[in-house]
Every structure is written in C-alpha cells, then in structure tokens.
Design a protein around this motif. Structure first.
Motif, mmCIF file in Angstrom:
data_model
loop_
_atom_site.group_PDB
_atom_site.id
_atom_site.type_symbol
_atom_site.label_atom_id
_atom_site.label_comp_id
_atom_site.label_asym_id
_atom_site.label_seq_id
_atom_site.Cartn_x
_atom_site.Cartn_y
_atom_site.Cartn_z
ATOM 1 N N ASP A 63 0.841 -1.196 0.000
ATOM 2 C CA ASP A 63 0.000 0.000 0.000
ATOM 3 C C ASP A 63 0.877 1.247 0.000
ATOM 4 O O ASP A 63 1.367 1.659 1.047
ATOM 5 N N ASN B 204 0.074 4.477 -0.821
ATOM 6 C CA ASN B 204 -0.487 5.755 -0.368
ATOM 7 C C ASN B 204 -1.138 5.638 1.017
ATOM 8 O O ASN B 204 -1.842 6.542 1.462
ATOM 9 N N HIS B 205 -0.912 4.516 1.667
ATOM 10 C CA HIS B 205 -1.327 4.333 3.061
ATOM 11 C C HIS B 205 -2.797 4.614 3.328
ATOM 12 O O HIS B 205 -3.149 5.369 4.223
ATOM 13 N N ASP B 206 -3.647 3.971 2.529
ATOM 14 C CA ASP B 206 -5.083 4.010 2.836
ATOM 15 C C ASP B 206 -5.567 2.619 3.260
ATOM 16 O O ASP B 206 -6.762 2.369 3.363
ATOM 17 N N ILE C 184 -5.104 -0.205 1.581
ATOM 18 C CA ILE C 184 -5.349 -1.098 0.441
ATOM 19 C C ILE C 184 -4.146 -1.064 -0.498
ATOM 20 O O ILE C 184 -3.674 0.012 -0.874
ATOM 21 N N GLY C 185 -3.671 -2.225 -0.874
ATOM 22 C CA GLY C 185 -2.546 -2.299 -1.805
ATOM 23 C C GLY C 185 -2.893 -1.627 -3.123
ATOM 24 O O GLY C 185 -4.065 -1.512 -3.478
ATOM 25 N N ASP C 186 -1.876 -1.165 -3.865
ATOM 26 C CA ASP C 186 -2.150 -0.397 -5.083
ATOM 27 C C ASP C 186 -1.032 -0.541 -6.110
ATOM 28 O O ASP C 186 -0.003 -1.167 -5.833
ATOM 29 N N ASP D 11 -9.176 2.387 -6.082
ATOM 30 C CA ASP D 11 -8.386 1.857 -4.955
ATOM 31 C C ASP D 11 -6.945 1.570 -5.389
ATOM 32 O O ASP D 11 -6.011 1.675 -4.595
HETATM 33 CA CA CA Z 1 -3.484 2.261 -1.231
#
Ligand code: CA
Ligand code: TEU
Length: 540
Positions: free
Chosen positions: A20, A22-24, A26-28, A73
């Motif tokens: 993740d 951007n640290h929300d 959820i992996g991206d 996401d």
């Molecule tokens: Ca993310």
C-alpha cells in the motif's frame, strides 16, 4: 513463435494485499512499482496481476463494471502505464486477469439488460422464464445457492458465481465481438498476456440437462466451447504473449488440445490437485493422491502440452499450512518438489517466505463472499456458530489474502494504516526484510530454485519420470534428456522414512545441487528426515 514462457518463472500478485503505497490500507499499483526491485532480485520473469479493473468488489475485482478502467483503490490508467513501462524496463513482463465468463451486475451492459426483455442488451446475458420461487432448473452455483436469480421480469438470470456476477452469453456474436475488441485494446497497450479466469465455464449445457454425479457438469468444459477458444486463440496468436487458462473440468487428457503447440492457450491451471475439503475429489488431498494427480498431468501433457505449476493462489489456503508443518524447512521442501516439475512455475505472493494460514477468531475477520455464504448455509443446517466458524476458516480463501509481510513491525510494512485485512501476527518472524539477510531462509531457497531453472535447460525441455510411486511420504522424480538427468527427492511428511531407490538410479554418479539440509550422497537405501529435500544432477 517465441515461446519465452517455457523458461520463465511467474509471480502472482494479489494487488489489494501486496503493498500500500499511499497508506489508505489497500494495496495499489504504486505499491507494485515501488517493489519492482524486490521482484527483480527474486528473479521472476513475469507477474500475473489479479484484477485491477473498475469493480464494486463483491468478489474482490472478479465482478468487473468497466473492463477498460482501473479501480480507484489501485490508482489510475496512468499508474498502470507507468507500472507496465517500469516493469518492462526491469525485464519483467505483465500478465493481466481476463474475467469474461461474467461481468458485475453494475456493468452498463447488465444495467441495460435488466430494463426489460426487449432491451438490445438483454441477450448479452442468460435469461430464462421463472417465478419468484420457481427457478428454471436446480443447478447450484460455486458460491452456494442457485445459479439463478429472479429479477421480477418473469425471468431469472444465470450466474455460476455470485448473483452480482451475471454470466455473459457467449452464444451471442455481439458479446464476443465486444470482448475481443477489449482484449485487443489491452494487448495493443503492450501487456504480455492473460490469465483467463473461469474460462472453462463459458459454455453451458441446455437448461434441461440432468445432473448426475458432478454438480458442476452443466458448465464445466461443455462441448461447443472449442469454437470460442479457437476464436480467442486466433486473437492471441497475433501477439508475442503468453496465455494461461483457469480451466477446471478440463481433464489431463483433454488438456493437450488446450496447451499443445497449436492449442487454444499456452498452458492451463488444473484444479485437481487443489480440491477443497468437503468437495468431490477431495480424497486426492493425501500425499499419494496429490502425487498421482500431479504426475498424471506431467505424463499426459508429456512433450505435446505444457503445464502451469502452482501450489498456492488467491483462492486457497497457504501450502505451508496444508502440506507443510509451517516450518521454513517444510516450505522449502514443497518449493523444491513443485518448482522443478515440467512446466512454468508460478509463485503466489508470500509463498516465497513461507507465509502461513491466519488464525481467524471471528467471521468479522473474513471477507470472502463464498465463505460468508458457506457460514450461513452451515448455520441454517444446524451447526453451532463455533463449528461453522471452524469449518469455514479451515479452508477459506482469505488465508492467502492477508497482507504480504515485508517487515516485522507495524502492519508488516504493508501500510501505515490499518489494512483492509488483518496482518498475520507471525510477521514478527516471517518477513521479507529478515529473509533477505539470511542465506538459509525460505526466500533464499526460492531464489536458488529460480536460478537453477535458468541454469539448467534440462528443467524445461526434458521428460518427467515419477519414482517411488507408492511411497506414502516421499515425492521423488527424475528429469531426463538423452544426455543429462536430475533427481529430485522430497519427504513431504512430518515423519522420517526410508527409501529404496531403483538400482538404475542408485548406480549413477550424482552430485548434489540444492538442499534444505546438509549435503548427502545418493545411496540405494537412504533415510530421510521430515521435509528433507535434495536435488542431484548426474555426473557423466
Ligand atoms: Ca493504497
Ligand atoms: O475462480 C474460479 C473457480 O474457482 C472456479 O472456476 C472453479 O472452477 C470451481 O471452484 C471448481 O472447483 C476464479 C477466481 O480465481 C476467483 O477468485 C473468483 O472468485 C472466480 O473465478 C469468479 O470470477
């Protein structure tokens, strides 16, 4: 034709749980870009991305609402193109998931289709006359419950998975044209191939087909599918790509037609060695059965077809917890056993560090749709909540969907925010950062196996011969050409054992190439400790 994938090793990324950036939580895609150097150091040649398309996420991306867009996401189309460019610059190819058995019920085609019988998109899906409580037939879906959902129009629509995943009508040439256009769009963008999701289900038996022994026979590799597969093949043939089909129900005998030089696809994932407990065929799950299935596929595909090799994916528990005893040694033994078979090996994220199952304490920790359905069905049939939880979490796909363990610290280095799925507590001692520093780690063992596959052409183009066929603990085989042979010996059990090698094998001169224990020499009679794994090459 350039058959580059014959010498390649693949790595499956479940983007939601990989990294993740951007640290929300959820992996991206930026997370994957960030970790390309890691993938490079592992030595893999291509990655297969689970779906990253626009989706309401009823089935985590396998319910697509726009085939030509990225789920916010995960990022944007620009992020995807950046990933593709950077991966290619690093010498890593990218295979995308192609989910065309069904769409999301939020796909514009289905939203139109639902408007009524005369809508031009109605025939993009499969409908039959029905009543609220009388479905067109009694077929069961993979995710539990009927394959039909009544929609109030005097008809029900058909779905082999969740009701939110209506099946496309492949008989309709317009549907095929739309799909083929979309496929070409991705290939023209420069991706390196596809993993074809649930592809063996695109053809269905007539609705009055009577089910006898196999619940899923009405939509498993049904006659007529050849026409669609041939059309797909003709599109793929115009590109230097690789294709791998998720083709359950295709027998090892029939798989030759699918994977031969001029077959529909380059390779397929067979699901036989991977049958879930409680499902038909699960008796194969003991080691003898497992050996039998894998070696039958090796033999039947022989030198005409080609295997996709795997022991883990996003739909199954962790192999170190199923076949192994969760020790690093057992993870290495399993790796040794399957990575040197004939075919293209796939490594599922986390497998390369020996990640294990998650100790689920409650259904709140479970995300997968099919697991929640099973839980409900179990409760309805009288199980206690404790029993149902135990039963469901014994084999839930979510074991493989916990975040990848990069480090020992907070959230395993996956994210700085509470991840969408809990991190396994063992990240403190099962993680990539530590294993990168340790020459004896599971990760280092995988790197050696990958290197071995590159250095030893005998591992791609040679025959496979199972030895010690009836040994209940040991998976052993030879890989042979006219001039060279290799011997792989693995004890895949928690107990020591004795093996008696055939004289023609014991008589040769062998040199050890790789092991998860100390060196040893080949003898006619040998002791093997639990999860010992040895790879020898013949000295001529
Ligand atoms: Ca993310
Ligand atoms: O899985 C499909 C799948 O598991 C069935 O096709 C299989 O043939 C059946 O269970 C027989 O045992 C794929 C994806 O891998 C999965 O994650 C998705 O949920 C599913 O398709 C729907 O797209």
């Amino acid at each position: 034709m350039n058959r580059w994938w014959k010498n390649a090793v693949g790595y499956q990324i479940y983007p939601r749980s990989f990294r993740d950036a951007n640290h929300d939580g959820i992996g991206d895609l930026q997370g994957i870009i960030e970790k390309l150097p890691y993938l490079k150091s592992l030595g893999v040649d291509f990655i297969w991305l689970n779906p990253v398309y626009a989706s309401p996420n009823v089935d985590n991306g396998y319910d697509i609402s726009d085939y030509q867009d990225i789920h916010p996401d995960f990022g944007t189309m620009a992020d995807f193109e950046e990933l593709l460019g950077k991966a290619h610059a690093a010498g890593i190819k990218i295979i995308m998931d192609l989910v065309v058995n069904h769409t999301s019920d939020q796909h514009p085609w289905f939203l139109e289709a639902k408007k009524g019988k005369s809508n031009p998109y109605r025939d993009y899906y499969l409908w039959a006359d029905a009543m609220e409580n009388k479905m067109p037939n009694d077929w069961k879906s993979f995710f539990g419950g009927s394959t039909w959902t009544y929609d109030g129009s005097g008809q029900a629509y058909f779905h082999v998975f969740a009701p939110e995943q209506p099946d496309l009508n492949w008989k309709n040439p317009k549907v095929r044209e739309e799909i083929y256009r979309m496929i070409r769009w991705w290939l023209d963008l420069g991706i390196d191939g596809f993993r074809l999701d649930a592809i063996s289900h695109i053809q269905k038996e007539p609705w009055d087909f009577k089910i006898t022994d196999n619940t899923w026979a009405p939509f498993m590799n049904v006659a007529g599918i050849e026409v669609y597969m041939q059309e797909l093949k003709e599109i793929f043939d115009a590109y230097p790509i690789m294709t791998v089909g998720e083709a359950s129900g295709v027998s090892s005998k029939k798989a030759v037609n699918w994977t031969k030089e001029d077959g529909y696809l380059n390779m397929i994932f067979e699901l036989e060695h991977n049958v879930r407990e409680g499902q038909p065929g699960a008796e194969r799950l003991n080691l003898l059965g497992f050996k039998k299935v894998l070696s039958r596929w090796q033999k039947d595909l022989g030198s005409n077809g080609w295997n996709a090799l795997y022991v883990e994916n996003h739909d199954n528990p962790r192999i170190a917890s199923i076949l192994g005893d969760e020790s690093p040694k057992s993870a290495k033994a399993i790796a040794t056993m399957y990575m040197l078979l004939k075919g293209t090996p796939f490594i599922y994220q986390g497998q390369e560090i020996g990640m294990t199952n998650f100790a689920f304490q409650s259904m709140d920790q479970v995300d997968a749709q099919d697991s929640h359905n099973l839980y409900r069905i179990l409760l309805e049939s009288g199980s206690s909540p404790e029993e149902a939880l135990r039963n469901v979490t014994h084999w839930t796909r979510d074991h493989s969907r916990t975040p990848l363990q990069w480090e020992g610290g907070l959230f395993g280095g996956f994210s700085e925010l509470l991840p969408w799925m809990s991190v396994n507590g063992n990240t403190a001692h099962v993680n990539i950062a530590e294993q990168e520093q340790d020459a004896q780690s599971v990760l280092s063992h995988y790197k050696q196996l990958i290197r071995l596959r590159k250095d030893q052409p005998v591992l791609s183009d040679s025959t496979f011969e199972l030895i010690l066929k009836n040994h209940p603990q040991v998976f052993a085989y030879l890989r042979k050409t006219d001039t060279k042979q290799m011997l792989v010996l693995t004890n895949l059990s928690r107990k020591p054992c004795q093996i008696d090698l055939p004289t023609r094998v014991a008589n040769k001169n062998w040199r050890m190439l790789l092991t998860n224990v100390e060196q040893s020499a080949v003898e006619k009679r040998m002791r093997m400790q639990p999860y010992d794994a040895w790879v020898f090459e013949e000295i001529i």
